[in-house]
Design an enzyme around this catalytic site. Structure first.
Site, PDB file in Angstrom:
ATOM      1  CB  CYS A  91      -7.019 -28.086  41.183  1.00 10.17           C
ATOM      2  SG  CYS A  91      -6.966 -29.314  39.875  1.00 10.17           S
ATOM      3  CB  CYS A 134      -5.850 -31.778  36.823  1.00  6.83           C
ATOM      4  SG  CYS A 134      -5.728 -30.015  36.575  1.00  6.83           S
ATOM      5  CB  CYS A 170      -0.456 -26.744  39.317  1.00  3.20           C
ATOM      6  SG  CYS A 170      -0.774 -28.482  39.636  1.00  3.20           S
ATOM      7  CG  ASP A 206      -2.150 -28.918  42.704  1.00  2.78           C
ATOM      8  OD1 ASP A 206      -1.679 -28.087  43.496  1.00  2.78           O
ATOM      9  OD2 ASP A 206      -3.144 -28.709  42.010  1.00  2.78           O
TER      10      ASP A 206
HETATM   11 FE1  FES Z   1      -2.786 -28.748  39.838  1.00  2.00          FE
HETATM   12 FE2  FES Z   1      -5.047 -29.355  38.696  1.00  2.00          FE
HETATM   13  S1  FES Z   1      -4.172 -27.383  38.844  1.00  2.00           S
HETATM   14  S2  FES Z   1      -3.591 -30.702  39.499  1.00  2.00           S
END
Ligand code: FES
Length: 146
Positions: free
Chosen positions: A59, A103, A34, A36
């Site tokens: 997220c 995540c 993602c 992140d």
């Molecule tokens: Fe990226 Fe949860 S969607 S860490």
């Protein structure tokens, strides 16, 4: 599956957010699925983690798992922190929806990455102690990190 109350609590009121300017180890990991990013700061007192802070650009599930993970390693030994799995963090949060399991891996990896940094700063090769971090091996597939 809805988020548990604990997930919502740690998302809305994350513990240990911030940074430690004179940290003994800093780890940064990214989630390839993602994009992140999580940054983890550790302060050590001998073998014990005396303080821990994190910053997560990610997220809600990533924020909640990093918050819970910091609570679970604060005051613990390095050995305890290295044994912390994303599964244990998820259990402490009363679970995550299946699509959010990845995540929780960020939190486990960020702590390991910060400990690896701590060892590297002392001139010690962290791989035999911390193990292979995904960000380091890029899934080389040789298996020597496992
Ligand atoms: Fe990226 Fe949860 S969607 S860490």
């Amino acid at each position: 599956m809805a988020y548990s109350e604990k997930v919502m609590d740690h998302f809305a009121n994350p513990r240990n957010v911030g940074e430690i300017l004179d940290a003994d180890g800093v780890g940064e990991v990214g989630n390839p699925q993602c994009g992140d990013i999580m940054k983890m700061y550790l302060k050590l007192d001998g073998e014990r983690i005396s303080d821990v802070k994190f910053k997560t650009f990610g997220c809600g599930a990533a924020i909640a798992t990093s918050s819970m993970a910091t609570e679970m390693v604060k005051g613990k030994t390095i050995e305890d922190a290295l044994g912390l799995t994303n599964k244990a963090v998820m259990e402490a949060l009363d679970g995550l929806p299946p699509v959010k399991v990845h995540c929780s891996v960020l939190a486990e990896q960020a702590i390991k990455s910060a400990l690896a940094d701590y060892y590297r700063k002392q001139g010690i090769d962290p791989t035999p102690i911390v193990g292979c971090l995904e960000e380091d091996c890029h899934g080389c597939g040789t298996g020597h990190c496992n």
